[in-house]
Write a protein that holds these residues in place. Sequence first.
Motif, PDB file in Angstrom:
ATOM      1  N   ALA A 112      13.205   9.373  -3.930  1.00  0.00           N
ATOM      2  CA  ALA A 112      12.402   9.710  -2.753  1.00  0.00           C
ATOM      3  C   ALA A 112      12.601  11.172  -2.356  1.00  0.00           C
ATOM      4  O   ALA A 112      11.644  11.864  -1.970  1.00  0.00           O
ATOM      5  CB  ALA A 112      12.777   8.802  -1.593  1.00  0.00           C
ATOM      6  N   GLU A 113      13.841  11.643  -2.476  1.00  0.00           N
ATOM      7  CA  GLU A 113      14.115  13.036  -2.128  1.00  0.00           C
ATOM      8  C   GLU A 113      13.440  13.983  -3.111  1.00  0.00           C
ATOM      9  O   GLU A 113      12.864  15.007  -2.714  1.00  0.00           O
ATOM     10  CB  GLU A 113      15.624  13.285  -2.117  1.00  0.00           C
ATOM     11  CG  GLU A 113      16.006  14.652  -1.590  1.00  0.00           C
ATOM     12  CD  GLU A 113      17.505  14.807  -1.407  1.00  0.00           C
ATOM     13  OE1 GLU A 113      17.919  15.895  -0.981  1.00  0.00           O
ATOM     14  OE2 GLU A 113      18.243  13.845  -1.695  1.00  0.00           O
ATOM     15  N   SER A 170       9.822  14.076  -2.351  1.00  0.00           N
ATOM     16  CA  SER A 170       9.506  14.869  -1.159  1.00  0.00           C
ATOM     17  C   SER A 170       9.399  16.353  -1.500  1.00  0.00           C
ATOM     18  O   SER A 170       8.522  17.061  -0.997  1.00  0.00           O
ATOM     19  CB  SER A 170      10.565  14.650  -0.078  1.00  0.00           C
ATOM     20  OG  SER A 170      11.800  15.227  -0.441  1.00  0.00           O
ATOM     21  N   ASP A 207      16.821   6.445  -3.223  1.00  0.00           N
ATOM     22  CA  ASP A 207      16.974   7.537  -2.266  1.00  0.00           C
ATOM     23  C   ASP A 207      16.802   8.887  -2.960  1.00  0.00           C
ATOM     24  O   ASP A 207      16.137   9.793  -2.437  1.00  0.00           O
ATOM     25  CB  ASP A 207      18.351   7.474  -1.592  1.00  0.00           C
ATOM     26  CG  ASP A 207      18.495   6.252  -0.695  1.00  0.00           C
ATOM     27  OD1 ASP A 207      17.458   5.664  -0.341  1.00  0.00           O
ATOM     28  OD2 ASP A 207      19.645   5.888  -0.381  1.00  0.00           O
ATOM     29  N   VAL A 208      17.426   9.028  -4.152  1.00  0.00           N
ATOM     30  CA  VAL A 208      17.311  10.282  -4.904  1.00  0.00           C
ATOM     31  C   VAL A 208      15.864  10.500  -5.336  1.00  0.00           C
ATOM     32  O   VAL A 208      15.332  11.608  -5.231  1.00  0.00           O
ATOM     33  CB  VAL A 208      18.242  10.269  -6.125  1.00  0.00           C
ATOM     34  CG1 VAL A 208      17.976  11.472  -7.021  1.00  0.00           C
ATOM     35  CG2 VAL A 208      19.703  10.249  -5.685  1.00  0.00           C
ATOM     36  N   ALA A 252      19.468  -1.618  -0.296  1.00  0.00           N
ATOM     37  CA  ALA A 252      19.780  -0.197  -0.414  1.00  0.00           C
ATOM     38  C   ALA A 252      19.839   0.209  -1.884  1.00  0.00           C
ATOM     39  O   ALA A 252      20.264  -0.564  -2.741  1.00  0.00           O
ATOM     40  CB  ALA A 252      21.111   0.107   0.268  1.00  0.00           C
ATOM     41  N   SER A 253      19.402   1.436  -2.210  1.00  0.00           N
ATOM     42  CA  SER A 253      19.422   1.928  -3.582  1.00  0.00           C
ATOM     43  C   SER A 253      19.598   3.438  -3.576  1.00  0.00           C
ATOM     44  O   SER A 253      18.751   4.172  -3.060  1.00  0.00           O
ATOM     45  CB  SER A 253      18.136   1.562  -4.314  1.00  0.00           C
ATOM     46  OG  SER A 253      18.086   2.190  -5.576  1.00  0.00           O
ATOM     47  N   VAL A 254      20.715   3.895  -4.135  1.00  0.00           N
ATOM     48  CA  VAL A 254      20.954   5.334  -4.219  1.00  0.00           C
ATOM     49  C   VAL A 254      19.914   5.977  -5.126  1.00  0.00           C
ATOM     50  O   VAL A 254      19.423   7.075  -4.862  1.00  0.00           O
ATOM     51  CB  VAL A 254      22.375   5.603  -4.748  1.00  0.00           C
ATOM     52  CG1 VAL A 254      22.580   7.099  -4.948  1.00  0.00           C
ATOM     53  CG2 VAL A 254      23.415   5.063  -3.770  1.00  0.00           C
ATOM     54  N   TYR A 283      25.287  -4.456   0.354  1.00  0.00           N
ATOM     55  CA  TYR A 283      24.903  -3.367  -0.537  1.00  0.00           C
ATOM     56  C   TYR A 283      25.115  -3.746  -1.999  1.00  0.00           C
ATOM     57  O   TYR A 283      25.868  -4.677  -2.308  1.00  0.00           O
ATOM     58  CB  TYR A 283      25.734  -2.115  -0.210  1.00  0.00           C
ATOM     59  CG  TYR A 283      25.442  -1.542   1.143  1.00  0.00           C
ATOM     60  CD1 TYR A 283      24.411  -0.620   1.317  1.00  0.00           C
ATOM     61  CD2 TYR A 283      26.194  -1.918   2.256  1.00  0.00           C
ATOM     62  CE1 TYR A 283      24.144  -0.076   2.563  1.00  0.00           C
ATOM     63  CE2 TYR A 283      25.923  -1.393   3.512  1.00  0.00           C
ATOM     64  CZ  TYR A 283      24.894  -0.459   3.656  1.00  0.00           C
ATOM     65  OH  TYR A 283      24.622   0.059   4.895  1.00  0.00           O
TER      66      TYR A 283
END
Length: 312
Positions: free
Chosen positions: A77-78, A81, A74-75, A69-71, A53
């Motif tokens: 992408a959320e 969405s 992820d944010v 991995a990338s926080v 990571y």
Amino acid sequence: MAKPIKEDHKSDKVGTTGHEWDGIQELNNPLPRWWVWVFYLTIIWGAAYTVAYPAWPLITGATPGVLGASVRADVAAEIQSFDDKNGPIKAKLVAADLTAIEGDEELKSYAMQAGKSVFMNNCAQCHGSGAAGVAGKGYPNLLDNDWLFGGDMTAIHTTITHGVRNTVDPDARNVGLVMPAWSDKASGPLADAASAKFTEEELGSVVHYVLKLSGQEADAAKATAGTQLFADNCAACHGEDGKGNRDMGAPNLTDAVWLYGGDEATLTATLTLGRQGVMPAWGYAGEGVAPRLTEDQIRSVAVYVHSLGGGE
């Protein structure tokens, strides 16, 4: 009677650390084997984590890790969405007539919630979290019904989109138009914008005339002397009756609502130094540059501001 102290010969088997306090020796007992293995496993786990990571800082970021991995991703992408889920209602909001939004319960409900979030993140810094402005600082109160450029939905939308007197948007309100510095002792662009120069006595006369216009206590003689000065130099923007001109963003001087303050000292400072408040353009940031806010966000915050009580 105290029990006799039993001698402990365990130190003969495990040894000591060499530390001793008041005859008490510290034994060098080995750690439990299970604990040692757990400790080693945490070291291995930590090393593996830094490889898998993002972990080690670099000058321009950090090591990405073999898993990629990338926080942040992820944010993002959320957020995307939720944007996708809200896509239809946003499109409907953008397509709707501004004056019809408040009549559509679905649109109004969405706009109010989204608009409040936009306001708190972008507008509250100047207008306050409660939208009451900041007294004496030039940030308008959005809760009353005193609007420099109008408080209906269309006017609010235009003001938010293009801003006021900024140098980015050519369609900003009052581009090149300022409240001049009228004092004969003033210098600079605001002084150059004045059509005349007032002596200290003349400036005081105009101040007292404005105090009289707004129903405040004023020196009658000075107010009379300032009547013609006001008509010759101030009425072009503020109107002959002093009630302002929304096309120019010139404030009404006959009420008790003041952007910077309406007492004698503040009025004197305003006439002496001039004013040139700026509001950024939220819907335009330059050719080829993404705007600060999207059209659906601008419409949402316009609905929110209009609903606060001062919207016309």
